[in-house]
Design a protein around this motif. Structure first.
Motif, mmCIF file in Angstrom:
data_model
loop_
_atom_site.group_PDB
_atom_site.id
_atom_site.type_symbol
_atom_site.label_atom_id
_atom_site.label_comp_id
_atom_site.label_asym_id
_atom_site.label_seq_id
_atom_site.Cartn_x
_atom_site.Cartn_y
_atom_site.Cartn_z
ATOM 1 N N CYS A 40 5.027 11.009 19.357
ATOM 2 C CA CYS A 40 4.172 12.091 19.846
ATOM 3 C C CYS A 40 4.737 13.452 19.484
ATOM 4 N N ALA A 41 3.946 14.243 18.777
ATOM 5 C CA ALA A 41 4.307 15.631 18.468
ATOM 6 C C ALA A 41 3.817 16.528 19.594
ATOM 7 N N ASP A 42 4.744 17.137 20.302
ATOM 8 C CA ASP A 42 4.414 18.036 21.399
ATOM 9 C C ASP A 42 4.002 19.417 20.872
ATOM 10 N N ASP A 43 3.376 20.195 21.754
ATOM 11 C CA ASP A 43 3.173 21.636 21.575
ATOM 12 C C ASP A 43 2.042 22.036 20.645
ATOM 13 N N TYR A 44 1.078 21.127 20.375
ATOM 14 C CA TYR A 44 -0.077 21.602 19.617
ATOM 15 C C TYR A 44 -0.740 22.715 20.425
ATOM 16 N N GLY A 45 -0.984 23.846 19.774
ATOM 17 C CA GLY A 45 -1.569 24.997 20.450
ATOM 18 C C GLY A 45 -0.606 26.142 20.672
ATOM 19 N N ILE A 46 0.700 25.916 20.444
ATOM 20 C CA ILE A 46 1.654 26.998 20.686
ATOM 21 C C ILE A 46 1.581 28.049 19.580
ATOM 22 N N SER A 47 1.318 27.620 18.327
ATOM 23 C CA SER A 47 1.203 28.580 17.228
ATOM 24 C C SER A 47 0.485 27.915 16.063
ATOM 25 N N PRO A 48 -0.136 28.704 15.185
ATOM 26 C CA PRO A 48 -0.819 28.108 14.023
ATOM 27 C C PRO A 48 0.114 27.301 13.126
ATOM 28 N N GLY A 49 1.360 27.767 12.956
ATOM 29 C CA GLY A 49 2.289 27.042 12.099
ATOM 30 C C GLY A 49 2.640 25.670 12.648
ATOM 31 N N VAL A 50 2.832 25.576 13.947
ATOM 32 C CA VAL A 50 3.081 24.277 14.568
ATOM 33 C C VAL A 50 1.859 23.383 14.420
ATOM 34 N N ASN A 51 0.684 23.947 14.669
ATOM 35 C CA ASN A 51 -0.546 23.157 14.543
ATOM 36 C C ASN A 51 -0.711 22.591 13.136
ATOM 37 N N ARG A 52 -0.444 23.421 12.149
ATOM 38 C CA ARG A 52 -0.636 22.990 10.754
ATOM 39 C C ARG A 52 0.302 21.844 10.395
ATOM 40 N N ALA A 53 1.546 21.927 10.850
ATOM 41 C CA ALA A 53 2.506 20.863 10.574
ATOM 42 C C ALA A 53 2.092 19.564 11.256
ATOM 43 N N ILE A 54 1.633 19.658 12.490
ATOM 44 C CA ILE A 54 1.217 18.461 13.215
ATOM 45 C C ILE A 54 0.021 17.810 12.535
ATOM 46 N N ARG A 55 -0.962 18.608 12.141
ATOM 47 C CA ARG A 55 -2.128 18.027 11.465
ATOM 48 C C ARG A 55 -1.730 17.360 10.152
ATOM 49 N N ASP A 56 -0.797 17.955 9.427
ATOM 50 C CA ASP A 56 -0.349 17.364 8.172
ATOM 51 C C ASP A 56 0.299 16.004 8.424
ATOM 52 N N LEU A 57 1.089 15.885 9.470
ATOM 53 C CA LEU A 57 1.736 14.598 9.774
ATOM 54 C C LEU A 57 0.726 13.561 10.242
ATOM 55 N N ILE A 58 -0.321 14.002 10.924
ATOM 56 C CA ILE A 58 -1.397 13.075 11.269
ATOM 57 C C ILE A 58 -2.045 12.532 9.993
ATOM 58 N N GLU A 59 -2.332 13.426 9.049
ATOM 59 C CA GLU A 59 -2.956 13.013 7.799
ATOM 60 C C GLU A 59 -2.054 12.058 7.011
ATOM 61 N N ARG A 60 -0.753 12.257 7.093
ATOM 62 C CA ARG A 60 0.196 11.382 6.403
ATOM 63 C C ARG A 60 0.455 10.085 7.178
ATOM 64 N N GLU A 61 -0.102 9.989 8.385
ATOM 65 C CA GLU A 61 0.110 8.857 9.289
ATOM 66 C C GLU A 61 1.591 8.682 9.617
ATOM 67 N N ARG A 62 2.255 9.814 9.886
ATOM 68 C CA ARG A 62 3.665 9.797 10.270
ATOM 69 C C ARG A 62 3.849 10.051 11.769
ATOM 70 N N ILE A 63 2.812 10.441 12.468
ATOM 71 C CA ILE A 63 2.809 10.502 13.922
ATOM 72 C C ILE A 63 1.492 9.874 14.379
ATOM 73 N N ASN A 64 1.458 9.422 15.634
ATOM 74 C CA ASN A 64 0.223 8.820 16.125
ATOM 75 C C ASN A 64 -0.158 9.329 17.510
#
Length: 281
Positions: A13-37
């Motif tokens: 689990c990637a915490d803190d979606y919503g804290i900043s655009p840069g964090v959000n972008r990294a989390i979405r990229d890892l979702i697309e890569r199927e590296r977090i669920n």
């Protein structure tokens, strides 16, 4: 690990979606890569508006194995959603250290905690069109004394199908149990949280990993330690992100987020999951 070991399915689990655009972008990229669920959303965050929420919904629609939860936030530098919430510090939630001391000395008002948790769940529902699949807490506030009872009651009422995060580890040798003071404190606080959740009939993860001294920079070694002994269904917390000006203004955890992202996005993490017979499910 031997090839005879059973396959384990875990939540990363990637915490803190919503804290900043840069964090959000990294989390979405890892979702697309199927590296977090899984990822949990701070509805009080400065980057939790409609566009950022829609982008997350699109990513998760393409990868429906990824759960979206609420990252309950009750510490500074964020504002409560409820106007009557107290105590405050300069109009903000209390800093983490003050919040923990107030909970341990029983100086909080559970009714206000209940109302704020309920308001944050309602904000999640308004933005996503459904209740969160799970609810956890920024800086682990959900397991604090006085908070946990109000938290669990609010979840049971407003998101009855959600599971919640407990932050206790699997059993390790005593030398490992006492090696990380932060993780030991989470173990102690989580014991009471699990009892409350069980009595309320609320599901929770069987084991937790991911707490560490952020001065440690070798995230590959840390991740291997998190995987060691984590049972099927266990949960690992992570904090990937790209550093931007908004993050710098809000949170001291910056460069380590990029190190976490680089490892999780890289080939060696995929190899580690295979070697440990772990799938993200």
């Amino acid at each position: 690990m031997s090839g005879d070991e059973p396959q384990r399915r875990i939540r990363l689990c990637a915490d803190d979606y919503g804290i900043s655009p840069g964090v959000n972008r990294a989390i979405r990229d890892l979702i697309e890569r199927e590296r977090i669920n899984a990822t949990s959303v701070m509805v009080v965050g400065t980057a939790a508006g409609r566009d950022e929420v829609e982008a997350l919904k699109v990513a998760c629609a393409r990868h429906p194995h990824c759960a979206i939860g609420l990252h309950l936030t009750l510490t500074a530098p964020f504002h409560p959603l409820t106007l009557h919430y107290r105590p405050l510090d300069g109009g903000l939630f209390l800093p983490l250290s003050k919040m923990l001391r107030a909970s341990l000395s029983r100086r909080l008002e559970p009714e206000m905690i209940f109302d704020e948790v309920t308001a944050q769940i309602a904000a999640f529902v308004e933005r996503f069109g459904r209740a969160p699949e799970y609810v956890d807490g920024h800086q682990h506030v959900q397991i604090f004394p006085q908070v946990r009872g109000a938290f669990l009651t609010a979840v049971k009422t407003a998101a009855p199908d959600a599971w919640v995060r407990q932050c206790g580890r699997s059993r390790h040798p005593l030398t490992q149990q006492f090696a990380t003071p932060k993780a030991l404190l989470l173990d102690l606080l989580s014991a009471g949280f699990r009892r409350h959740a069980a009595r309320a009939g609320i599901r929770f993860n069987p084991a937790f990993a991911g707490a560490y001294d952020f001065a440690q920079s070798d995230f590959a070694a840390l991740m291997q330690g998190f995987l060691n002994g984590l049972p099927d269904g266990g949960l690992i917390m992570c904090h990937p992100g790209f550093v931007d000006e908004i993050l710098l203004a809000l949170d001291p955890l910056t460069d380590q987020r990029e190190r976490e992202y680089e490892f999780l996005a890289g080939d060696s993490f995929g190899d580690m999951l295979v070697a440990n017979r772990v799938t993200l499910g």
